[in-house]
Write an enzyme that holds these catalytic residues in place. Structure first.
Site, mmCIF file in Angstrom:
data_model
loop_
_atom_site.group_PDB
_atom_site.id
_atom_site.type_symbol
_atom_site.label_atom_id
_atom_site.label_comp_id
_atom_site.label_asym_id
_atom_site.label_seq_id
_atom_site.Cartn_x
_atom_site.Cartn_y
_atom_site.Cartn_z
ATOM 1 N N ASP A 1 39.098 34.623 44.513
ATOM 2 C CA ASP A 1 39.990 35.161 43.481
ATOM 3 C C ASP A 1 39.460 34.676 42.138
ATOM 4 O O ASP A 1 39.481 33.475 41.842
ATOM 5 C CB ASP A 1 41.417 34.656 43.715
ATOM 6 C CG ASP A 1 42.396 35.200 42.687
ATOM 7 O OD1 ASP A 1 41.968 35.638 41.602
ATOM 8 O OD2 ASP A 1 43.608 35.173 42.970
ATOM 9 N N ASN B 1 32.884 43.594 36.631
ATOM 10 C CA ASN B 1 33.536 44.875 36.933
ATOM 11 C C ASN B 1 34.974 44.727 37.431
ATOM 12 O O ASN B 1 35.775 45.630 37.269
ATOM 13 C CB ASN B 1 32.676 45.599 37.984
ATOM 14 C CG ASN B 1 33.384 46.769 38.626
ATOM 15 O OD1 ASN B 1 33.501 47.848 38.038
ATOM 16 N ND2 ASN B 1 33.890 46.564 39.846
ATOM 17 N N TYR C 1 46.356 46.853 29.414
ATOM 18 C CA TYR C 1 45.058 47.098 30.064
ATOM 19 C C TYR C 1 44.019 47.482 29.005
ATOM 20 O O TYR C 1 42.906 46.928 28.986
ATOM 21 C CB TYR C 1 45.221 48.207 31.102
ATOM 22 C CG TYR C 1 43.929 48.731 31.686
ATOM 23 C CD1 TYR C 1 43.304 48.060 32.733
ATOM 24 C CD2 TYR C 1 43.342 49.899 31.200
ATOM 25 C CE1 TYR C 1 42.119 48.552 33.282
ATOM 26 C CE2 TYR C 1 42.171 50.394 31.739
ATOM 27 C CZ TYR C 1 41.560 49.715 32.774
ATOM 28 O OH TYR C 1 40.390 50.198 33.310
ATOM 29 N N GLY C 2 44.383 48.413 28.127
ATOM 30 C CA GLY C 2 43.450 48.852 27.082
ATOM 31 C C GLY C 2 43.043 47.712 26.174
ATOM 32 O O GLY C 2 41.889 47.612 25.760
ATOM 33 N N LYS D 1 40.389 45.709 27.751
ATOM 34 C CA LYS D 1 39.092 46.393 27.741
ATOM 35 C C LYS D 1 38.484 46.426 26.338
ATOM 36 O O LYS D 1 37.266 46.275 26.164
ATOM 37 C CB LYS D 1 39.246 47.811 28.304
ATOM 38 C CG LYS D 1 39.628 47.831 29.789
ATOM 39 C CD LYS D 1 38.603 47.079 30.633
ATOM 40 C CE LYS D 1 38.828 47.218 32.105
ATOM 41 N NZ LYS D 1 37.771 46.600 32.904
ATOM 42 N N ILE E 1 37.635 58.086 36.700
ATOM 43 C CA ILE E 1 36.760 58.046 37.873
ATOM 44 C C ILE E 1 37.638 57.991 39.126
ATOM 45 O O ILE E 1 38.596 57.204 39.186
ATOM 46 C CB ILE E 1 35.832 56.802 37.840
ATOM 47 C CG1 ILE E 1 35.133 56.682 36.472
ATOM 48 C CG2 ILE E 1 34.820 56.859 38.976
ATOM 49 C CD1 ILE E 1 34.209 57.817 36.101
HETATM 50 N N1 NAP Z 1 38.643 54.285 37.987
HETATM 51 C C1 NAP Z 1 38.711 54.614 36.710
HETATM 52 O O1 NAP Z 1 39.120 55.732 36.371
HETATM 53 C C2 NAP Z 1 38.269 53.646 35.643
HETATM 54 C C3 NAP Z 1 38.283 54.095 34.329
HETATM 55 C C4 NAP Z 1 37.880 53.234 33.328
HETATM 56 C C5 NAP Z 1 37.457 51.966 33.635
HETATM 57 N N2 NAP Z 1 37.474 51.530 34.933
HETATM 58 C C6 NAP Z 1 37.031 50.161 35.193
HETATM 59 O O2 NAP Z 1 36.044 50.157 36.178
HETATM 60 C C7 NAP Z 1 36.112 48.950 36.941
HETATM 61 C C8 NAP Z 1 36.239 49.273 38.410
HETATM 62 O O3 NAP Z 1 37.371 50.082 38.594
HETATM 63 P P1 NAP Z 1 37.685 50.834 39.952
HETATM 64 O O4 NAP Z 1 38.332 52.097 39.581
HETATM 65 O O5 NAP Z 1 36.518 50.807 40.834
HETATM 66 O O6 NAP Z 1 38.862 49.888 40.472
HETATM 67 P P2 NAP Z 1 39.127 49.195 41.867
HETATM 68 O O7 NAP Z 1 38.587 50.007 42.983
HETATM 69 O O8 NAP Z 1 40.577 48.826 41.868
HETATM 70 O O9 NAP Z 1 38.220 47.906 41.751
HETATM 71 C C9 NAP Z 1 38.626 46.720 41.172
HETATM 72 C C10 NAP Z 1 38.058 45.610 42.026
HETATM 73 O O10 NAP Z 1 38.358 44.356 41.425
HETATM 74 C C11 NAP Z 1 38.679 43.446 42.437
HETATM 75 N N3 NAP Z 1 39.557 42.433 41.898
HETATM 76 C C12 NAP Z 1 40.746 42.612 41.294
HETATM 77 N N4 NAP Z 1 41.287 41.429 40.976
HETATM 78 C C13 NAP Z 1 40.421 40.484 41.394
HETATM 79 C C14 NAP Z 1 40.428 39.054 41.357
HETATM 80 N N5 NAP Z 1 41.450 38.365 40.836
HETATM 81 N N6 NAP Z 1 39.379 38.396 41.883
HETATM 82 C C15 NAP Z 1 38.343 39.073 42.434
HETATM 83 N N7 NAP Z 1 38.278 40.429 42.490
HETATM 84 C C16 NAP Z 1 39.319 41.110 41.977
HETATM 85 C C17 NAP Z 1 39.384 44.279 43.508
HETATM 86 O O11 NAP Z 1 39.216 43.726 44.791
HETATM 87 P P3 NAP Z 1 40.343 42.844 45.518
HETATM 88 O O12 NAP Z 1 41.664 43.464 45.205
HETATM 89 O O13 NAP Z 1 39.953 42.899 46.964
HETATM 90 O O14 NAP Z 1 40.182 41.483 44.935
HETATM 91 C C18 NAP Z 1 38.633 45.600 43.425
HETATM 92 O O15 NAP Z 1 37.579 45.657 44.355
HETATM 93 C C19 NAP Z 1 37.307 48.177 36.388
HETATM 94 O O16 NAP Z 1 36.851 47.268 35.430
HETATM 95 C C20 NAP Z 1 38.121 49.258 35.731
HETATM 96 O O17 NAP Z 1 38.952 48.738 34.718
HETATM 97 C C21 NAP Z 1 37.859 52.344 35.941
#
Ligand code: NAP
Length: 250
Positions: free
Chosen positions: A58, A85, A151-152, A155, A184
């Site tokens: 974590d 990420n 959140y914004g 970022k 995404i």
């Molecule tokens: N999807 C979109 O539309 C979008 C748009 C803009 C930006 N983003 C950014 O892209 C990145 C990836 O997003 P995603 O859509 O792929 O989201 P996601 O699938 O929810 O991935 C986030 C990952 O972070 C891990 N995580 C969360 N809290 C954690 C902690 N305390 N310690 C360790 N790991 C942790 C989660 O795994 P566990 O829960 O297993 O720990 C998960 O695998 C993020 O930074 C997000 O803000 C995404």
């Protein structure tokens, strides 16, 4: 950084964009350490990719930076690329915000990458390495984001870290870039509290608003992150690249 086998840490590598990034590096022959809280999710990322190692941590725990640095040293013997990420979301206007969700977003999206990057400065400097901070196209420039402002803000803060670290760490040979994804399809909305139906409706509603008329896939982002680690990309630092089908300039 030579164009040989590299050592890459991807936080949040157990799902979505992080999983695609980890696999894309592994498929070009790099060693990868995926970090997240859920061992089965990390194992699924690693399945079939012999170069992918897992580290269940974590990242908001005080012991996490040292634990990841140790795991990276043991599994890979160094760090050429750190992809910050991992993040958590959470929607809501100001009046609806709950302290625990606000604190989780700041701790995961902002504090954790700061302290992890700090812990890895030695190996990154040894490798003339690269830090990639994954931000969000929704938080670029002077945009507002009502309903998703905390959140914004994390970022937008990460983007400022990208620029600041590029200036601070450039003389030490470390590059720092940001990648700002648009919408995404990763399932992240569901993990942030939406129902499956609401998330599907959100994606369907966003697609016509994107100039390229589709939402993105995790591989759309992974391709760029791998390219930014190429030696040929070696003069890019301090920039935040929007990969969003043009949405942020509408
Ligand atoms: N999807 C979109 O539309 C979008 C748009 C803009 C930006 N983003 C950014 O892209 C990145 C990836 O997003 P995603 O859509 O792929 O989201 P996601 O699938 O929810 O991935 C986030 C990952 O972070 C891990 N995580 C969360 N809290 C954690 C902690 N305390 N310690 C360790 N790991 C942790 C989660 O795994 P566990 O829960 O297993 O720990 C998960 O695998 C993020 O930074 C997000 O803000 C995404």
């Amino acid at each position: 950084m030579e164009n040989t086998q590299r050592s890459v840490i991807v936080t949040g590598g157990g799902s979505g964009i992080g999983r695609a990034v980890a696999r894309a590096f592994a498929e070009r022959g790099d060693r990868v350490l995926v970090v997240g809280r859920t061992p089965p999710a990390l194992a699924e990322t690693a399945a079939g990719h012999s170069g992918v190692h897992t580290c269940a941590v974590d990242l908001t725990e005080p012991s996490a930076p040292e634990a990841v640095a140790k795991a990276a040293d043991e599994a890979m013997g160094g760090v050429d690329v750190l992809v910050n990420n991992a993040a958590v979301g959470g929607f809501g206007g100001l009046a609806e915000l709950e302290r625990a969700r606000v604190e989780a977003q700041v701790a995961t999206n902002l504090v954790a990458p700061v302290l992890l990057t700090q812990a890895l400065l030695g190996p990154l400097e040894n490798a003339s390495g690269l830090i990639v901070n994954v931000g969000s196209a929704g938080a670029l420039g002077l945009r507002s984001w009502p309903g998703n402002a905390v959140y914004g803000a994390t970022k937008a803060g990460l983007d400022l870290l990208t620029r600041s670290w590029a200036v601070e760490l450039g003389p030490r040979g470390i590059r720092v870039v940001g990648v700002a994804p648009g919408v995404i399809e990763t399932g992240a909305g569901v993990r942030a509290g939406m129902t499956e139906e609401a998330y599907a409706g959100f994606l369907a509603g966003m697609a016509p608003q994107v100039p390229l008329r589709r939402v993105g896939q995790p591989e759309d982002i992974a391709w760029w992150i791998v390219r930014l680690a190429d030696p040929q990309a070696g003069y890019a630092s301090g920039a935040v690249l929007a990969v969003d089908g043009g949405l942020s300039v509408t």
